[in-house]
Design a protein around this motif. Structure first.
Motif, PDB file in Angstrom:
ATOM      1  N   TRP A 252     -26.299 -33.345 -21.575  1.00 47.93           N
ATOM      2  CA  TRP A 252     -25.050 -33.553 -20.821  1.00 47.93           C
ATOM      3  C   TRP A 252     -25.290 -34.433 -19.601  1.00 47.93           C
ATOM      4  O   TRP A 252     -24.499 -35.328 -19.307  1.00 47.93           O
ATOM      5  N   ASN A 253     -26.372 -34.146 -18.884  1.00 49.09           N
ATOM      6  CA  ASN A 253     -26.671 -34.947 -17.698  1.00 49.09           C
ATOM      7  C   ASN A 253     -26.911 -36.407 -18.077  1.00 49.09           C
ATOM      8  O   ASN A 253     -26.494 -37.328 -17.371  1.00 49.09           O
ATOM      9  N   LYS A 254     -27.573 -36.607 -19.209  1.00 46.88           N
ATOM     10  CA  LYS A 254     -27.845 -37.962 -19.691  1.00 46.88           C
ATOM     11  C   LYS A 254     -26.537 -38.675 -20.004  1.00 46.88           C
ATOM     12  O   LYS A 254     -26.352 -39.844 -19.674  1.00 46.88           O
ATOM     13  N   SER A 255     -25.655 -37.944 -20.621  1.00 44.77           N
ATOM     14  CA  SER A 255     -24.366 -38.516 -20.976  1.00 44.77           C
ATOM     15  C   SER A 255     -23.551 -38.863 -19.713  1.00 44.77           C
ATOM     16  O   SER A 255     -22.927 -39.930 -19.640  1.00 44.77           O
ATOM     17  N   ARG A 256     -23.579 -37.995 -18.725  1.00 46.11           N
ATOM     18  CA  ARG A 256     -22.915 -38.298 -17.443  1.00 46.11           C
ATOM     19  C   ARG A 256     -23.479 -39.584 -16.852  1.00 46.11           C
ATOM     20  O   ARG A 256     -22.749 -40.427 -16.328  1.00 46.11           O
ATOM     21  N   LYS A 257     -24.809 -39.710 -16.927  1.00 42.28           N
ATOM     22  CA  LYS A 257     -25.490 -40.875 -16.382  1.00 42.28           C
ATOM     23  C   LYS A 257     -25.033 -42.150 -17.102  1.00 42.28           C
ATOM     24  O   LYS A 257     -24.777 -43.169 -16.468  1.00 42.28           O
ATOM     25  N   ASN A 258     -24.942 -42.067 -18.427  1.00 44.04           N
ATOM     26  CA  ASN A 258     -24.491 -43.234 -19.205  1.00 44.04           C
ATOM     27  C   ASN A 258     -23.076 -43.640 -18.820  1.00 44.04           C
ATOM     28  O   ASN A 258     -22.771 -44.827 -18.698  1.00 44.04           O
ATOM     29  N   ILE A 259     -22.220 -42.647 -18.622  1.00 42.53           N
ATOM     30  CA  ILE A 259     -20.833 -42.953 -18.258  1.00 42.53           C
ATOM     31  C   ILE A 259     -20.794 -43.575 -16.863  1.00 42.53           C
ATOM     32  O   ILE A 259     -20.100 -44.567 -16.623  1.00 42.53           O
ATOM     33  N   ALA A 260     -21.597 -43.016 -15.964  1.00 44.48           N
ATOM     34  CA  ALA A 260     -21.660 -43.559 -14.597  1.00 44.48           C
ATOM     35  C   ALA A 260     -22.132 -45.007 -14.633  1.00 44.48           C
ATOM     36  O   ALA A 260     -21.606 -45.875 -13.916  1.00 44.48           O
ATOM     37  N   TYR A 261     -23.100 -45.266 -15.483  1.00 41.19           N
ATOM     38  CA  TYR A 261     -23.625 -46.630 -15.607  1.00 41.19           C
ATOM     39  C   TYR A 261     -22.530 -47.578 -16.089  1.00 41.19           C
ATOM     40  O   TYR A 261     -22.349 -48.677 -15.573  1.00 41.19           O
ATOM     41  N   ARG A 262     -21.762 -47.091 -17.058  1.00 38.33           N
ATOM     42  CA  ARG A 262     -20.653 -47.895 -17.595  1.00 38.33           C
ATOM     43  C   ARG A 262     -19.613 -48.170 -16.508  1.00 38.33           C
ATOM     44  O   ARG A 262     -19.122 -49.292 -16.361  1.00 38.33           O
ATOM     45  N   TYR A 263     -19.267 -47.133 -15.753  1.00 39.77           N
ATOM     46  CA  TYR A 263     -18.297 -47.313 -14.670  1.00 39.77           C
ATOM     47  C   TYR A 263     -18.788 -48.374 -13.689  1.00 39.77           C
ATOM     48  O   TYR A 263     -18.042 -49.269 -13.294  1.00 39.77           O
ATOM     49  N   ARG A 264     -20.046 -48.247 -13.308  1.00 39.69           N
ATOM     50  CA  ARG A 264     -20.581 -49.187 -12.304  1.00 39.69           C
ATOM     51  C   ARG A 264     -20.561 -50.609 -12.836  1.00 39.69           C
ATOM     52  O   ARG A 264     -20.198 -51.548 -12.126  1.00 39.69           O
ATOM     53  N   LEU A 265     -20.965 -50.740 -14.090  1.00 45.58           N
ATOM     54  CA  LEU A 265     -21.032 -52.060 -14.713  1.00 45.58           C
ATOM     55  C   LEU A 265     -19.636 -52.676 -14.846  1.00 45.58           C
ATOM     56  O   LEU A 265     -19.402 -53.832 -14.489  1.00 45.58           O
ATOM     57  N   CYS A 266     -18.698 -51.886 -15.346  1.00 42.01           N
ATOM     58  CA  CYS A 266     -17.354 -52.407 -15.642  1.00 42.01           C
ATOM     59  C   CYS A 266     -16.508 -52.594 -14.376  1.00 42.01           C
ATOM     60  O   CYS A 266     -15.447 -53.202 -14.436  1.00 42.01           O
ATOM     61  N   SER A 277     -26.221 -48.296  -3.534  1.00 36.89           N
ATOM     62  CA  SER A 277     -26.023 -49.600  -4.176  1.00 36.89           C
ATOM     63  C   SER A 277     -26.834 -49.715  -5.469  1.00 36.89           C
ATOM     64  O   SER A 277     -26.445 -50.390  -6.404  1.00 36.89           O
ATOM     65  N   GLU A 278     -27.974 -48.997  -5.547  1.00 42.56           N
ATOM     66  CA  GLU A 278     -28.806 -49.029  -6.749  1.00 42.56           C
ATOM     67  C   GLU A 278     -28.356 -47.935  -7.713  1.00 42.56           C
ATOM     68  O   GLU A 278     -27.954 -46.866  -7.276  1.00 42.56           O
ATOM     69  N   PHE A 279     -28.490 -48.198  -9.001  1.00 39.84           N
ATOM     70  CA  PHE A 279     -28.246 -47.146  -9.987  1.00 39.84           C
ATOM     71  C   PHE A 279     -29.436 -46.200  -9.992  1.00 39.84           C
ATOM     72  O   PHE A 279     -30.576 -46.620 -10.153  1.00 39.84           O
ATOM     73  N   ASP A 280     -29.180 -44.915  -9.792  1.00 42.62           N
ATOM     74  CA  ASP A 280     -30.238 -43.917  -9.656  1.00 42.62           C
ATOM     75  C   ASP A 280     -30.357 -43.141 -10.970  1.00 42.62           C
ATOM     76  O   ASP A 280     -29.454 -42.399 -11.338  1.00 42.62           O
ATOM     77  N   LYS A 281     -31.500 -43.293 -11.637  1.00 45.32           N
ATOM     78  CA  LYS A 281     -31.671 -42.668 -12.953  1.00 45.32           C
ATOM     79  C   LYS A 281     -31.815 -41.150 -12.879  1.00 45.32           C
ATOM     80  O   LYS A 281     -31.629 -40.456 -13.870  1.00 45.32           O
ATOM     81  N   GLY A 282     -32.143 -40.628 -11.697  1.00 45.53           N
ATOM     82  CA  GLY A 282     -32.292 -39.181 -11.558  1.00 45.53           C
ATOM     83  C   GLY A 282     -31.004 -38.479 -11.134  1.00 45.53           C
ATOM     84  O   GLY A 282     -30.941 -37.259 -11.067  1.00 45.53           O
ATOM     85  N   HIS A 283     -29.982 -39.262 -10.838  1.00 41.51           N
ATOM     86  CA  HIS A 283     -28.665 -38.744 -10.431  1.00 41.51           C
ATOM     87  C   HIS A 283     -28.022 -38.057 -11.643  1.00 41.51           C
ATOM     88  O   HIS A 283     -28.059 -38.607 -12.740  1.00 41.51           O
TER      89      HIS A 283
END
Ligand SMILES: *Cc1c(COP(=O)(O)O)cnc(C)c1O
Length: 370
Positions: A252-266, A277-283
């Motif tokens: 679940w945490n991984k999936s949240r991270k992927n969605i967050a990454y998508r939001y930031r990118l898009c 400002s940096e994408f944090d992989k441990g967030h």
């Protein structure tokens, strides 16, 4: 808000396909009277401690109680000061007040919304007995240096990890760095009970025994009350729910991270900023915060499209009526005020569909005419 198109929570999805198995177990517990501090609670405590890499986990009634019990166990009380984040959730500060101690607030960093450690250190006084950094919104802090600093001064480091189950930073895990760490399993959190629940994690055996006594009416054994404690035990049924969900948490945490990454990118070409400002992989993205000076109108725009965006937290601690007696006023914690005025949370759930993610992204983009 019009009919919900993108919801903030989906509890059904958290139970998976085989949920009948859990329901049957809970049914039997109900009929058998397996309610209080059963093996189910012991097993969850063991599994949660193992998940984090801590020696002990102690199940309690809520995250708020976890904080209160931690302060009681360390003897923090009247006349003591406890330093915490000015932009935390109400419960962190209420717990400090509950044991009779005085909260001392630190304005957060504008970059990552987390407590400013240098400012925290500058606020230490001879009365400082504990500090409570908060891994806010799911972003872990590296507390190694702060822990040594606290150890040198005989100050307790209590982590509020209520929003950060499984969050990591440079090889360290939230909830394993303080003398004591507090978790909440409120239904809104990344690991959700079916009601209130919480846990305290730590490595010190004596302190853990003290906490077990304090959560159970101060009893060392039945009818032998050796301390003034709370009645704050993790319910066995909640433990069953939490044991059921814990194996999914990492995914679940991984999936949240992927969605967050998508939001930031898009949304990177939009006039909005994010926590750090940096994408944090441990967030672990308990919340996905977007900052904009047009916060209220963006929120209205999203809600009108059925997107369940929300504000965490619209009124900072120092302006809450409950804490009036401390004499805090507007302007005292300027960064906390800016964040309270300019941040909103986009829905983020592990089970979000592509369509839902797209809908949220479009919601923000159309607001800016993109
Ligand atoms: C949720 C939360 C708490 C309180 O937990 P409860 O289980 O709701 O009592 C404390 N601190 C923070 C930062 C939280 O997010």
């Amino acid at each position: 808000m019009k009919q919900t198109v993108v919801a903030r929570y989906n509890y059904r999805a958290q139970f998976g396909e085989a949920f009948q198995e859990l329901f049957e177990k809970i049914g039997n517990m109900l009929l058998e009277g397996d309610y209080v501090l059963t093996a189910e609670v012991d097993q969850f405590e063991e599994e949660y401690a193992t998940f984090l890499g801590r020696k002990f986990a102690i199940g309690v009634n809520s995250g708020t109680d976890a904080l209160i019990l931690s302060l009681l166990a360390t003897g923090v009380g009247r006349g003591d000061e406890v330093i915490t984040a000015a932009n935390t959730f109400y419960a962190t500060v209420a717990a400090i007040c509950f044991v009779g101690a005085t909260p001392v607030l630190v304005d957060p960093n504008e970059s990552d919304y987390l407590i400013n450690i240098d400012a925290l250190k500058a606020l230490v006084s001879p009365r400082t007995r504990a500090v409570i950094p908060v891994h806010l919104f799911g972003k872990a802090m590296d507390l190694q240096a702060l822990r040594s600093w606290c150890d040198e001064r005989g100050i307790w480091l209590i982590e509020d990890a209520a929003q950060a189950h499984g969050a990591t930073i440079s090889g360290k895990t939230a909830g394993t760095q303080g003398h004591i760490s507090c978790f909440s399993f409120h239904p809104s959190k990344n690991l959700a009970a079916a009601g209130d629940a919480g846990a305290i994690t730590l490595d010190d055996e004596k302190l853990s025994q003290r906490l077990r006594i304090l959560r159970m009416l101060g009893q060392e054994r039945q009818n032998e009350h050796v301390a003034i404690g709370l009645n704050s035990k993790l319910d066995a049924i909640q433990a069953a729910v939490l044991r059921w969900k814990l194996p999914y948490l990492e995914a679940w945490n991984k999936s949240r991270k992927n969605i967050a990454y998508r939001y930031r990118l898009c949304l990177q070409d939009m006039p909005v900023t994010f926590q750090d400002s940096e994408f944090d992989k441990g967030h672990v993205y308990h919340l996905f915060q977007v900052r904009t000076s047009q916060r209220d109108s963006l929120l209205n725009h999203l809600q009108a499209r059925g997107i369940d965006a929300t504000i965490r937290y619209p009124t900072p601690i120092h302006l809450q009526p409950a804490f009036q007696s401390f004499g805090w006023k507007k302007g005292d914690y300027p960064t906390a005020e800016i964040l309270a005025n300019e941040c909103l949370c986009l829905p983020i759930r592990p089970d979000m569909t592509e369509e839902e993610i797209g809908c949220v992204v479009n919601g923000v983009r159309t607001f800016y005419g993109a």
